[in-house]
Design a protein around this motif. Structure first.
Motif, PDB file in Angstrom:
ATOM      1  N   ALA A 337       0.649  -1.238   0.032  1.00  0.00           N
ATOM      2  CA  ALA A 337       0.013   0.000  -0.103  1.00  0.00           C
ATOM      3  C   ALA A 337       0.798   1.342  -0.199  1.00  0.00           C
ATOM      4  N   GLY A 338       0.286   2.134  -0.508  1.00  0.00           N
ATOM      5  CA  GLY A 338       1.004   3.711  -0.521  1.00  0.00           C
ATOM      6  C   GLY A 338       0.213   4.467  -1.020  1.00  0.00           C
ATOM      7  N   VAL A 339       0.560   5.725  -1.566  1.00  0.00           N
ATOM      8  CA  VAL A 339      -0.022   6.954  -1.907  1.00  0.00           C
ATOM      9  C   VAL A 339      -0.041   7.281  -3.454  1.00  0.00           C
ATOM     10  N   LEU A 340      -0.835   7.989  -4.068  1.00  0.00           N
ATOM     11  CA  LEU A 340      -0.660   8.353  -5.382  1.00  0.00           C
ATOM     12  C   LEU A 340       0.400   9.560  -5.272  1.00  0.00           C
ATOM     13  N   SER A 341       1.776   9.472  -5.755  1.00  0.00           N
ATOM     14  CA  SER A 341       2.699  10.437  -5.654  1.00  0.00           C
ATOM     15  C   SER A 341       2.381  11.604  -6.518  1.00  0.00           C
ATOM     16  N   ALA A 342       2.266  11.083  -7.988  1.00  0.00           N
ATOM     17  CA  ALA A 342       2.294  12.374  -9.009  1.00  0.00           C
ATOM     18  C   ALA A 342       1.240  11.674 -10.177  1.00  0.00           C
ATOM     19  N   LYS A 343       1.154  12.484 -11.092  1.00  0.00           N
ATOM     20  CA  LYS A 343       0.398  11.896 -12.435  1.00  0.00           C
ATOM     21  C   LYS A 343       1.195  12.554 -13.424  1.00  0.00           C
ATOM     22  N   GLU A 344       0.733  11.925 -14.652  1.00  0.00           N
ATOM     23  CA  GLU A 344       1.614  12.490 -15.940  1.00  0.00           C
ATOM     24  C   GLU A 344       3.039  12.586 -15.909  1.00  0.00           C
ATOM     25  N   ARG A 345       3.633  11.094 -15.506  1.00  0.00           N
ATOM     26  CA  ARG A 345       4.938  11.175 -15.674  1.00  0.00           C
ATOM     27  C   ARG A 345       5.158  10.471 -16.804  1.00  0.00           C
ATOM     28  N   THR A 346       6.501  10.693 -17.509  1.00  0.00           N
ATOM     29  CA  THR A 346       7.017  10.259 -18.727  1.00  0.00           C
ATOM     30  C   THR A 346       8.418   9.382 -18.422  1.00  0.00           C
ATOM     31  N   ILE A 347       8.602   8.267 -19.046  1.00  0.00           N
ATOM     32  CA  ILE A 347       9.816   7.719 -18.898  1.00  0.00           C
ATOM     33  C   ILE A 347       9.981   6.734 -20.284  1.00  0.00           C
ATOM     34  N   THR A 348      11.319   6.811 -20.534  1.00  0.00           N
ATOM     35  CA  THR A 348      11.627   5.933 -21.823  1.00  0.00           C
ATOM     36  C   THR A 348      12.705   4.936 -21.484  1.00  0.00           C
ATOM     37  N   ILE A 349      12.212   3.460 -22.138  1.00  0.00           N
ATOM     38  CA  ILE A 349      13.020   2.414 -21.756  1.00  0.00           C
ATOM     39  C   ILE A 349      13.239   1.709 -23.124  1.00  0.00           C
ATOM     40  N   ASN A 350      14.410   1.251 -23.407  1.00  0.00           N
ATOM     41  CA  ASN A 350      14.898   0.515 -24.502  1.00  0.00           C
ATOM     42  C   ASN A 350      14.544  -0.971 -24.367  1.00  0.00           C
ATOM     43  N   SER A 351      13.874  -1.518 -25.346  1.00  0.00           N
ATOM     44  CA  SER A 351      13.269  -2.773 -25.279  1.00  0.00           C
ATOM     45  C   SER A 351      14.520  -3.777 -25.887  1.00  0.00           C
ATOM     46  N   GLU A 352      14.675  -4.800 -25.052  1.00  0.00           N
ATOM     47  CA  GLU A 352      15.627  -6.032 -25.750  1.00  0.00           C
ATOM     48  C   GLU A 352      14.960  -6.476 -26.702  1.00  0.00           C
ATOM     49  N   SER A 353      13.555  -6.638 -26.613  1.00  0.00           N
ATOM     50  CA  SER A 353      13.033  -7.488 -27.668  1.00  0.00           C
ATOM     51  C   SER A 353      12.887  -6.875 -29.133  1.00  0.00           C
ATOM     52  N   THR A 354      12.628  -5.452 -29.085  1.00  0.00           N
ATOM     53  CA  THR A 354      12.561  -4.957 -30.355  1.00  0.00           C
ATOM     54  C   THR A 354      13.723  -4.027 -30.605  1.00  0.00           C
ATOM     55  N   GLY A 355      14.602  -3.821 -29.710  1.00  0.00           N
ATOM     56  CA  GLY A 355      15.670  -2.922 -29.928  1.00  0.00           C
ATOM     57  C   GLY A 355      15.635  -1.355 -30.252  1.00  0.00           C
ATOM     58  N   LYS A 356      14.252  -1.003 -29.788  1.00  0.00           N
ATOM     59  CA  LYS A 356      13.756   0.411 -30.004  1.00  0.00           C
ATOM     60  C   LYS A 356      13.367   0.893 -28.690  1.00  0.00           C
ATOM     61  N   PRO A 357      13.624   2.021 -28.547  1.00  0.00           N
ATOM     62  CA  PRO A 357      13.072   2.699 -27.241  1.00  0.00           C
ATOM     63  C   PRO A 357      11.605   3.062 -27.091  1.00  0.00           C
TER      64      PRO A 357
END
Length: 531
Positions: A337-357
């Motif tokens: 359990a926890g609280v909703l800390s923030a909204k509308e966050r953006t992150i970018t991850i490089n996928s190993e399966s597709t090779g694309k971010p």
């Protein structure tokens, strides 16, 4: 008897001495002698005289001694009866009875208890009345008691934010009791040949795990094998090995399940374990989308599976309590359990399966503990509604987890169920690659400008191409507003809606001019240029 006689003899001697003293004082009254005596002792002055063979004393005035202070009450006689000495005076057999001092330890201890009692009463009074935070006290009082409206209902103050979870842990228990049976464990299997022998970790296929925790196992399977790995793969071709572990939740009683795309990516077999059952169901992947990282599965067996409801993530407020249920590290149905800390966050991850971010947008941030294996599980509010799908956690910080909002899921869930393509979210762009105007570039172009963006390339048939924007043009600004760097101009363009008309203020061959164009959609072009 001898002792008695001695005493009597002493008394007679004393009487004779008294008589002698009287005679002496009489002689002194006649003024014929300077001799004086006191008791059994006598002294002779230089001018003393004798009368009848005896020294005659002269009267001497004696100053009486000062009065003796009375003895304190602490002095007591050492007997019930007074004793007299041989001279007839009272004996001096006195004893001093010393007063015992009171114990200082007892006094200090009693003072300490009294002080603690006073401090306790003051602290209790200050806590109950909130005398140091009167505004908070007023807000808390309204939040606890509620305000009665004209309709008779009770409402809480919108400014009152509870410091602890409302109504205690019973709310979490009710959420778990209501939504827990709909949370499932998802295990994926893949043929060893397709996995290249790199299945030493059940989280190898989880790009979020590799992004946040590092690729700890990815290449270990091939290390030290040299050329023998191909032989092993050929001999074990077709053998299923564990690929990954994740979570999901049933949103339709006929067996439709939502989870992350990366949980089932690359799997040949997907197995789903429902709470209360020992034998897993084999699931079919109906539809999935890598950009949104969503997938819908279907299991068969009965038509009345436990379900959970998708809520409205727009109504969720920062600071609201959230409950996460999943299978972190394979521990089934773990609750945090926890609280909703923030909204509308953006992150970018490089996928190993597709090779694309892969860029994740509009994410919900929470401090509820999320770990590998929680991916695909629900993030619930205290009403038991799904507000988001747990997707990632940051290992570099405490209490930073992310979830895909439920409103994003609701927009595409029907298309995923029917395996229909999901349109990509429009990406505003103009179709030109830009670079900053540096002093060296300005010198080569022969311009006196010191700030701006230089056009390097143009995408064929893009908005920039159709507006006749050319390489080596220097873009000074847009709509009359100057932008000193290329990143500032790109940020401005990406905030525009597709189809919006822009006026670019440029300089070409030393002459200033304006170029009219409309913002396009980057998804309509295969180019990988930024702008």
């Amino acid at each position: 008897m001898d002792e008695f006689k001695n005493n009597n003899s002493g008394r007679r001697d004393d009487n004779d001495q008294v008589e002698s003293d009287k005679t002496t004082r009489q002689n002194d009254s006649n003024g014929s002698s300077y001799y004086y005596s006191y008791g059994p002792f006598s002294s002779v002055q230089s001018d003393g005289q004798r009368k009848d063979g005896k020294l005659v004393e002269k009267d001497v005035e004696i100053t009486p001694p000062q009065a003796v202070r009375p003895l304190p009450s602490s002095y007591h006689r050492a007997g019930a009866e007074q004793q007299q000495d041989g001279s007839g005076r009272n004996g001096g057999n006195w004893q001093f009875k010393q007063n015992k001092p009171k114990s200082q330890v007892k006094t200090i201890f009693l003072s300490f208890l009294a002080g603690m009692l006073v401090i306790t009463v003051l602290m209790y009074t200050a806590d109950r009345t909130n005398m140091f935070t009167p505004e908070t006290a007023l807000t808390s009082a309204v939040a606890e008691s509620g305000e009665t409206t004209n309709s008779g209902t009770t409402s809480q103050s919108p400014n009152a934010v509870p410091a602890v979870m409302p109504s205690g842990t019973a709310d979490v228990q009710s959420v778990v009791a209501k939504a827990g049976p709909a949370v499932v464990k998802i295990e994926t299997l893949a043929k060893q040949s397709s996995s290249s022998g790199r299945q030493s970790s059940p989280y190898y296929n989880d790009p979020l795990y590799q992004y946040f925790f590092g690729n700890q196992y990815g290449d270990s399977g091939n290390s030290g094998n040299n050329g023998s790995s191909n032989e092993n793969e050929g001999s074990n071709s077709g053998q299923l090995t564990p690929l990954g572990i994740g979570s999901g939740f049933i949103f339709d009683k006929t067996g439709y399940i939502l989870t992350n795309n990366h949980v089932v990516e690359g799997a040949n077999v997907v197995q789903v374990t429902v709470e209360g059952t020992n034998k897993p169901y084999e699931a079919k992947v109906l539809g999935k989308n890598a950009d949104l990282d969503l997938a819908v599965l279907k299991i068969e067996g009965k038509d009345n599976f436990p379900t959970v409801t998708l809520g409205n993530s727009e109504n969720a407020k920062v600071g609201e309590w959230m409950v996460a249920i999943g299978n972190p590290e394979g521990f089934e149905h773990s609750v945090t359990a926890g609280v909703l800390s923030a909204k509308e966050r953006t992150i970018t991850i490089n996928s190993e399966s597709t090779g694309k971010p892969t860029q994740y947008k509009h994410l919900i941030q929470t401090d509820a503990s999320i770990n590998p294996g929680n991916s695909g599980g629900p993030l619930l509010n205290l009403q038991g509604q799904v507000i988001g799908m747990n997707v990632a956690v940051s290992a570099d910080a405490q209490g930073i987890g992310f979830a895909i909002p439920s409103n994003t899921i609701l927009e595409v869930v029907d298309k995923l169920k029917n395996n229909q393509p999901i349109p990509k979210e429009p990406v505003p762009f103009i179709g030109a690659s830009l670079l900053n105007l540096s002093p060296e570039v300005a010198k080569e172009l022969g311009t006196t400008l010191t700030e701006g963006s230089v056009v390097r390339d143009i995408i064929y048939k893009s908005p920039a191409y159709q507006a006749d924007l050319r390489p080596y043009d220097v873009i000074i600004g847009a709509n009359g507003t100057p932008y000193s760097t290329s990143q500032e101009l790109i940020d401005f363009i990406q905030k525009q809606k597709v189809g919006t008309a822009l006026t670019l203020n440029i300089e070409r061959a030393g002459q200033k001019k304006d170029v009219q164009l409309k913002v396009g959609n980057k998804n309509d072009f295969s180019s990988t240029l930024q702008q």
